[in-house]
Every structure is written in structure tokens, then in C-alpha cells.
Design an enzyme around this catalytic site. Structure first.
Site, PDB file in Angstrom:
ATOM      1  N   HIS A  77      33.404  -7.341  73.763  1.00  0.00           N
ATOM      2  CA  HIS A  77      32.789  -6.106  73.257  1.00  0.00           C
ATOM      3  C   HIS A  77      31.335  -6.068  73.673  1.00  0.00           C
ATOM      4  CE1 HIS A  77      31.130  -3.378  70.099  1.00  0.00           C
ATOM      5  NE2 HIS A  77      32.296  -2.797  70.238  1.00  0.00           N
ATOM      6  N   VAL A  83      27.714  -7.404  72.767  1.00  0.00           N
ATOM      7  CA  VAL A  83      27.103  -6.962  71.520  1.00  0.00           C
ATOM      8  C   VAL A  83      28.105  -7.215  70.386  1.00  0.00           C
ATOM      9  CG1 VAL A  83      27.896  -4.576  71.811  1.00  0.00           C
ATOM     10  CG2 VAL A  83      25.895  -5.032  70.407  1.00  0.00           C
ATOM     11  N   GLY A  86      29.540  -3.291  65.458  1.00  0.00           N
ATOM     12  CA  GLY A  86      28.932  -2.860  64.201  1.00  0.00           C
ATOM     13  C   GLY A  86      29.876  -2.977  63.022  1.00  0.00           C
ATOM     14  N   CYS A  87      31.177  -2.781  63.272  1.00  0.00           N
ATOM     15  CA  CYS A  87      32.147  -2.863  62.182  1.00  0.00           C
ATOM     16  C   CYS A  87      32.204  -4.269  61.593  1.00  0.00           C
ATOM     17  CB  CYS A  87      33.530  -2.394  62.636  1.00  0.00           C
ATOM     18  SG  CYS A  87      34.225  -3.356  63.982  1.00  0.00           S
ATOM     19  N   ASP A  91      31.848  -5.171  57.796  1.00  0.00           N
ATOM     20  CA  ASP A  91      32.863  -5.992  57.136  1.00  0.00           C
ATOM     21  C   ASP A  91      32.230  -7.186  56.427  1.00  0.00           C
ATOM     22  OD1 ASP A  91      35.902  -6.217  56.865  1.00  0.00           O
ATOM     23  OD2 ASP A  91      35.317  -8.245  57.430  1.00  0.00           O
TER      24      ASP A  91
END
Length: 176
Positions: A77, A83, A86-87, A91
Site C-alpha cells: 500500500h 504508506v 489510514g484505515c 482501527d
């Protein structure tokens, strides 16, 4: 459901080994709060946890994740532009809220049930040394269903990169 306080005496901080025990299940008693196992466990330690701290005076958690270039998500990713998704930061904050609910005595297993707003202001890249999560409990409802509502921020080293408002975690009854 068993009472988490019958199995665990709350501490003010937790090591990676403590968190790994929680991911094995039973740390807060059978059928109660449990962190995910690696690689989905997104925290390495809890440096502060309280019932009355934080922005709203209703409890808070500060937790950290050590970043290394070899972490699994950097390879996929995004290809050529590594990077942290963001999830995963979001989480991690849901994981922290569920942990806090078990730590503070709410029975059941934590499940993310929503978030009001998320803003991304930057990235977590392989050259970052440490991610810090700061979560402040805004509201806690305890009854047949315990729900924690919190605001949180994610820092890449010392730069704030994500902000989340109204994150919600509910404690559901276990099938055990």
C-alpha cells in the site's frame, strides 16, 4: 458474561507482552474484550490509561506503535509509494477504545460501530519512528450494552496526521 475485574487488576500502562496476552483472549475473562493478534494488532504499548483523564475528563489512553520499514502494509500500500493505510490508524483507535472498555470493567467483546468524522492531514511512511495514538473518552454508556464514544488523534513522530471524532465501540455478548 464474566466481570472483567474478576480476572484483571487495572494498571496505568501496558507492555507489548501484556497486549499480546490480551490478543490470546481471556485477559479480561472468558468472552470479554480481546485485542486482535499481529499483524492486525496496531499498538505496541499503552503508556497511559485512566478513568478520568483526557480532554473530557472521562478517561483517556495514549498508545504507541513502533514503525519499521519492513512492516507488512508498506509492501502493498501503495507499490512504489509506501504508506500506512489510514484505515489501520482508525482501527488502532477502535482497538484502544475496546481495550479501555474492558479495562474499565465493561463485559463483552468490543466491536467498532461507527465514526462521526475522520480527517487525514498527512501520511505515515517508513521513515517515521513512532506512531502515537491519543484517545479521549467523551461518553460511556453502561447497561445491557456498553458503548464508548471517543475522539482521537494519530501522530507520526510529533506531527498530527489523523483526527477522528465520535468513534464508537460497543461491547457485544460473546457466543462463549
Amino acid at each position: 458474561m464474566s466481570n472483567p475485574r474478576d480476572f484483571h487488576a487495572p494498571q496505568s500502562s501496558y507492555t507489548k507482552q501484556d497486549l499480546l496476552k490480551s490478543s490470546d483472549g481471556g485477559y479480561f475473562g472468558p468472552g470479554n474484550a480481546q485485542l486482535p493478534a499481529p499483524p492486525m494488532l496496531m499498538i505496541d504499548r499503552i503508556t497511559e490509561i485512566s478513568l478520568d483523564g483526557g480532554e473530557f475528563g472521562k478517561g483517556h489512553v495514549i498508545a504507541e506503535l513502533d514503525i519499521a520499514p519492513g512492516l507488512w502494509f508498506f509492501d502493498c500500500h501503495f507499490l512504489g509509494d509506501p504508506v500506512m493505510p489510514g484505515c489501520l490508524g482508525l482501527d488502532a483507535m477502535w482497538q484502544i477504545i475496546g481495550y479501555w472498555l474492558g479495562w474499565s470493567g465493561s463485559p463483552g467483546k468490543g466491536r467498532a460501530v461507527g465514526v462521526g468524522e475522520v480527517k487525514f492531514r498527512g501520511d505515515i511512511k517508513p521513515d517515521i519512528k513512532r506512531v502515537r495514538y491519543e484517545v479521549s473518552m467523551r461518553q460511556v454508556r453502561r447497561g445491557k450494552l456498553a458503548v464508548g464514544i471517543a475522539d482521537g488523534s494519530v501522530f507520526a513522530d510529533d506531527a498530527c496526521v489523523y483526527i477522528a471524532k465520535d468513534m464508537r465501540v460497543g461491547m457485544i455478548a460473546s457466543a462463549i
